[in-house]
Design a protein around this motif. Structure first.
Motif, PDB file in Angstrom:
ATOM      1  N   THR A  27       0.830  -1.201   0.000  1.00 20.89           N
ATOM      2  CA  THR A  27       0.000   0.000   0.000  1.00 20.89           C
ATOM      3  C   THR A  27       0.863   1.249   0.000  1.00 20.89           C
ATOM      4  O   THR A  27       1.847   1.330   0.726  1.00 20.89           O
ATOM      5  N   ALA A  28       0.477   2.231  -0.795  1.00 25.28           N
ATOM      6  CA  ALA A  28       1.092   3.559  -0.788  1.00 25.28           C
ATOM      7  C   ALA A  28      -0.045   4.569  -0.738  1.00 25.28           C
ATOM      8  O   ALA A  28      -0.475   5.094  -1.757  1.00 25.28           O
ATOM      9  N   SER A  29      -0.564   4.811   0.445  1.00 24.76           N
ATOM     10  CA  SER A  29      -1.699   5.730   0.614  1.00 24.76           C
ATOM     11  C   SER A  29      -1.294   7.162   0.307  1.00 24.76           C
ATOM     12  O   SER A  29      -0.171   7.570   0.597  1.00 24.76           O
ATOM     13  N   PRO A  30      -2.214   7.949  -0.244  1.00 23.29           N
ATOM     14  CA  PRO A  30      -1.897   9.351  -0.530  1.00 23.29           C
ATOM     15  C   PRO A  30      -1.771  10.155   0.758  1.00 23.29           C
ATOM     16  O   PRO A  30      -2.384   9.847   1.768  1.00 23.29           O
ATOM     17  N   ASN A  31      -0.949  11.185   0.691  1.00 22.83           N
ATOM     18  CA  ASN A  31      -0.800  12.119   1.806  1.00 22.83           C
ATOM     19  C   ASN A  31      -1.594  13.360   1.427  1.00 22.83           C
ATOM     20  O   ASN A  31      -1.164  14.157   0.603  1.00 22.83           O
ATOM     21  N   TRP A  32      -2.761  13.542   2.019  1.00 24.45           N
ATOM     22  CA  TRP A  32      -3.653  14.630   1.636  1.00 24.45           C
ATOM     23  C   TRP A  32      -3.126  15.999   2.037  1.00 24.45           C
ATOM     24  O   TRP A  32      -3.522  17.011   1.462  1.00 24.45           O
ATOM     25  N   PHE A  33      -2.211  16.058   3.006  1.00 24.19           N
ATOM     26  CA  PHE A  33      -1.644  17.345   3.420  1.00 24.19           C
ATOM     27  C   PHE A  33      -0.460  17.749   2.561  1.00 24.19           C
ATOM     28  O   PHE A  33      -0.144  18.928   2.445  1.00 24.19           O
ATOM     29  N   MET A  34       0.226  16.773   1.962  1.00 25.06           N
ATOM     30  CA  MET A  34       1.333  17.025   1.041  1.00 25.06           C
ATOM     31  C   MET A  34       1.129  16.127  -0.176  1.00 25.06           C
ATOM     32  O   MET A  34       1.709  15.046  -0.272  1.00 25.06           O
ATOM     33  N   PRO A  35       0.277  16.546  -1.124  1.00 28.96           N
ATOM     34  CA  PRO A  35      -0.121  15.676  -2.240  1.00 28.96           C
ATOM     35  C   PRO A  35       1.024  15.219  -3.137  1.00 28.96           C
ATOM     36  O   PRO A  35       0.859  14.272  -3.895  1.00 28.96           O
ATOM     37  N   TRP A  36       2.170  15.842  -3.086  1.00 26.80           N
ATOM     38  CA  TRP A  36       3.310  15.436  -3.901  1.00 26.80           C
ATOM     39  C   TRP A  36       4.047  14.256  -3.263  1.00 26.80           C
ATOM     40  O   TRP A  36       4.969  13.713  -3.845  1.00 26.80           O
ATOM     41  N   GLN A  37       3.617  13.843  -2.080  1.00 27.13           N
ATOM     42  CA  GLN A  37       4.226  12.710  -1.389  1.00 27.13           C
ATOM     43  C   GLN A  37       3.170  11.650  -1.079  1.00 27.13           C
ATOM     44  O   GLN A  37       1.982  11.943  -1.030  1.00 27.13           O
ATOM     45  N   THR A  38       3.637  10.422  -0.871  1.00 34.80           N
ATOM     46  CA  THR A  38       2.756   9.367  -0.376  1.00 34.80           C
ATOM     47  C   THR A  38       3.232   8.964   1.010  1.00 34.80           C
ATOM     48  O   THR A  38       4.379   9.227   1.388  1.00 34.80           O
ATOM     49  N   LYS A  39       2.353   8.358   1.744  1.00 30.66           N
ATOM     50  CA  LYS A  39       2.731   7.870   3.073  1.00 30.66           C
ATOM     51  C   LYS A  39       3.648   6.664   2.915  1.00 30.66           C
ATOM     52  O   LYS A  39       3.777   6.089   1.835  1.00 30.66           O
ATOM     53  N   GLN A  40       4.273   6.258   4.011  1.00 30.61           N
ATOM     54  CA  GLN A  40       5.179   5.123   3.982  1.00 30.61           C
ATOM     55  C   GLN A  40       4.453   3.872   3.498  1.00 30.61           C
ATOM     56  O   GLN A  40       3.321   3.616   3.882  1.00 30.61           O
ATOM     57  N   GLN A  41       5.117   3.098   2.636  1.00 36.16           N
ATOM     58  CA  GLN A  41       4.526   1.873   2.120  1.00 36.16           C
ATOM     59  C   GLN A  41       4.390   0.841   3.240  1.00 36.16           C
ATOM     60  O   GLN A  41       5.208   0.792   4.149  1.00 36.16           O
ATOM     61  N   ARG A  42       3.331   0.039   3.140  1.00 32.24           N
ATOM     62  CA  ARG A  42       3.153  -1.058   4.093  1.00 32.24           C
ATOM     63  C   ARG A  42       2.558  -2.251   3.363  1.00 32.24           C
ATOM     64  O   ARG A  42       1.920  -2.109   2.328  1.00 32.24           O
ATOM     65  N   GLU A  43       2.805  -3.418   3.909  1.00 25.16           N
ATOM     66  CA  GLU A  43       2.315  -4.653   3.308  1.00 25.16           C
ATOM     67  C   GLU A  43       1.068  -5.125   4.036  1.00 25.16           C
ATOM     68  O   GLU A  43       0.912  -4.901   5.233  1.00 25.16           O
ATOM     69  N   ALA A  44       0.168  -5.773   3.287  1.00 25.44           N
ATOM     70  CA  ALA A  44      -1.060  -6.314   3.867  1.00 25.44           C
ATOM     71  C   ALA A  44      -1.461  -7.558   3.081  1.00 25.44           C
ATOM     72  O   ALA A  44      -0.970  -7.798   1.979  1.00 25.44           O
TER      73      ALA A  44
END
Length: 80
Positions: A27-44
């Motif tokens: 998963t690479a969820s979007p960062n709504w406060f800094m749209p040019w970045q994504t949150k840290q990747q995680r496995e599920a």
């Protein structure tokens, strides 16, 4: 005492297990406060079923915001 299970029932159960899959995602969820970045990747992981037309049905939360998805069929160690 337990009742005997017919061969037809065993065959139906075996056939239904062949459609079960395990879904592995990154998963690479979007960062709504800094749209040019994504949150840290995680496995599920999740589950799903192979349906008609070589399609897979699973829950939306299993594949939302995924950047990599692989599956493994029941009883098969290979990931696809």
């Amino acid at each position: 005492h337990p009742q005997a299970v017919s061969e037809d029932t065993v065959r139906e159960l075996r056939d239904s297990f062949e459609s079960v899959i395990k879904v592995f995602t990154v998963t690479a969820s979007p960062n709504w406060f800094m749209p040019w970045q994504t949150k840290q990747q995680r496995e599920a992981t999740g589950s799903g079923f192979i349906i008609e037309g070589r399609r897979i049905i699973t829950n939306a939360h299993c594949v939302a915001d995924q950047c990599h998805i692989t599956i493994r069929k029941h009883g098969d160690p290979t990931k696809y």
